[in-house]
Design an enzyme around this catalytic site. Structure first.
Site, PDB file in Angstrom:
ATOM      1  CG  ASP A  20      -7.662   8.580  -3.088  1.00  0.00           C
ATOM      2  OD1 ASP A  20      -6.565   8.166  -2.653  1.00  0.00           O
ATOM      3  OD2 ASP A  20      -7.757   9.364  -4.043  1.00  0.00           O
ATOM      4  CG  ASN A  68      -2.882   0.546  -5.505  1.00  0.00           C
ATOM      5  OD1 ASN A  68      -3.931   0.241  -4.938  1.00  0.00           O
ATOM      6  ND2 ASN A  68      -2.666   1.800  -5.934  1.00  0.00           N
TER       7      ASN A  68
HETATM    8  C1  FPP Z   1      -5.649   4.953  -1.312  1.00  0.00           C
HETATM    9  O1  FPP Z   1      -5.071   5.939  -0.514  1.00  0.00           O
HETATM   10  C2  FPP Z   1      -5.784   3.720  -0.582  1.00  0.00           C
HETATM   11  C3  FPP Z   1      -5.181   2.536  -0.930  1.00  0.00           C
HETATM   12  C4  FPP Z   1      -4.329   2.376  -2.100  1.00  0.00           C
HETATM   13  C5  FPP Z   1      -5.334   1.325  -0.122  1.00  0.00           C
HETATM   14  C6  FPP Z   1      -6.588   1.179   0.653  1.00  0.00           C
HETATM   15  C7  FPP Z   1      -6.275   0.349   1.836  1.00  0.00           C
HETATM   16  C8  FPP Z   1      -6.838   0.461   3.060  1.00  0.00           C
HETATM   17  C9  FPP Z   1      -7.964   1.349   3.337  1.00  0.00           C
HETATM   18  C10 FPP Z   1      -6.339  -0.315   4.227  1.00  0.00           C
HETATM   19  C11 FPP Z   1      -6.360  -1.780   4.095  1.00  0.00           C
HETATM   20  C12 FPP Z   1      -7.647  -2.327   3.625  1.00  0.00           C
HETATM   21  C13 FPP Z   1      -8.364  -3.286   4.245  1.00  0.00           C
HETATM   22  C14 FPP Z   1      -9.567  -3.829   3.603  1.00  0.00           C
HETATM   23  C15 FPP Z   1      -7.986  -3.802   5.569  1.00  0.00           C
HETATM   24  P1  FPP Z   1      -3.721   6.628  -0.996  1.00  0.00           P
HETATM   25  O2  FPP Z   1      -2.594   5.921  -0.341  1.00  0.00           O
HETATM   26  O3  FPP Z   1      -3.664   6.641  -2.491  1.00  0.00           O
HETATM   27  O4  FPP Z   1      -3.881   8.061  -0.414  1.00  0.00           O
HETATM   28  P2  FPP Z   1      -3.310   9.419  -1.033  1.00  0.00           P
HETATM   29  O5  FPP Z   1      -4.138   9.705  -2.254  1.00  0.00           O
HETATM   30  O6  FPP Z   1      -3.555  10.384   0.055  1.00  0.00           O
HETATM   31  O7  FPP Z   1      -1.862   9.203  -1.326  1.00  0.00           O
END
Ligand code: FPP
Length: 243
Positions: A20, A68
């Site tokens: 996250d 998501n």
């Molecule tokens: C949460 O951060 C993260 C995600 C919803 C996606 C995770 C994806 C990656 C780490 C990159 C792609 C993955 C791979 C395996 C190549 P958020 O966007 O909810 O962050 P925030 O809470 O700061 O808004």
């Protein structure tokens, strides 16, 4: 306890991670959220490498939750693009470094070319034994449990399974994670302290470790901290140990 003492204790065999903080990482730098996801994908590469070095045998990453899809079409598209790039660019490296790549979650709504890529990556890395990296894509813990219940109910309806055969073991075997041991450690970065419909059944006895750092900032030292934190925990599984 000295770090020398803790080094003798077993580290986590299976680490599950809620990655996250990508969006906040980008926003803090005045960039669109996608830039955070891109940097997050870089962090994934580093963590896979370091986890293997620390003896972690199973690493399960929550890369896209069933919830998501509620994000903007643009962000969803960007995340799918990143997954594509990740598999395209990293497959050779993962294969050559003993990584067995698997996917859990309902992949049917994912773009077809991505589904094909993932299937190829799974096939090409199936025999690898150094570390099993599982990407949870369009995954939800509750959905996993409902699917398992449906599968067993079907078994009962078909006369292949007795009601009294629905055991903890049988239920676990019907989940998408049947080939993995339960996580020993659940890590969440980004400062929030919740499980967000990740491996609900499987984390029944997982140790929890919450890190304030945002996912793109996670590096080898943090993986070391995860392992060391785990080594200092006393796991009891409901029993009373010592006095
Ligand atoms: C949460 O951060 C993260 C995600 C919803 C996606 C995770 C994806 C990656 C780490 C990159 C792609 C993955 C791979 C395996 C190549 P958020 O966007 O909810 O962050 P925030 O809470 O700061 O808004």
């Amino acid at each position: 306890m000295s770090s020398l003492e803790s080094d003798n204790r077993p580290g986590p065999r299976h680490v599950a991670v809620i990655m996250d903080g990508n969006g906040r990482w980008a926003q803090a730098r005045g960039h669109p959220r996608t830039v955070g996801h891109r940097q997050g994908a870089e962090a994934v590469k580093g963590v896979v490498r370091t986890a293997g070095e620390f003896g972690v045998s199973y690493l399960t990453l929550f890369a896209f939750s069933a919830e998501n899809w509620k994000r903007s079409a643009r962000e969803v598209q960007d995340l799918m693009g990143l997954l594509r790039t990740f598999v395209q660019r990293e497959l050779d490296d993962l294969r050559d470094n003993g990584v067995c790549l698997r996917v859990i979650g309902d992949r049917t709504p994912l773009p077809e070319d991505l589904q094909d890529m993932l299937a190829r990556a799974e096939a090409q890395t199936r025999a690898n034994r150094r570390i099993a990296v599982t990407l949870a894509l369009n995954y939800g813990g509750r959905q996993d449990i409902v699917n398992a219940a449906q599968q067993m109910a079907q078994g009962v309806a078909d006369g292949e399974l007795g009601v009294d055969e629905i055991s903890l073991q049988a239920f676990g075997d019907a989940l998408s994670t049947s080939s993995l041991p339960d996580p020993d450690l659940l890590v969440r970065t980004g400062g929030e302290q919740r499980i967000s419909n990740f491996l609900l059944w499987q984390c029944a006895y997982a140790e929890m470790f919450f890190i304030d750092k945002l996912w793109p900032d996670i590096g080898p030292d943090d993986v070391h901290a995860m392992v060391e934190t785990y080594q200092h925990r006393r796991r009891r599984f409901g029993a009373i140990i010592g006095s």
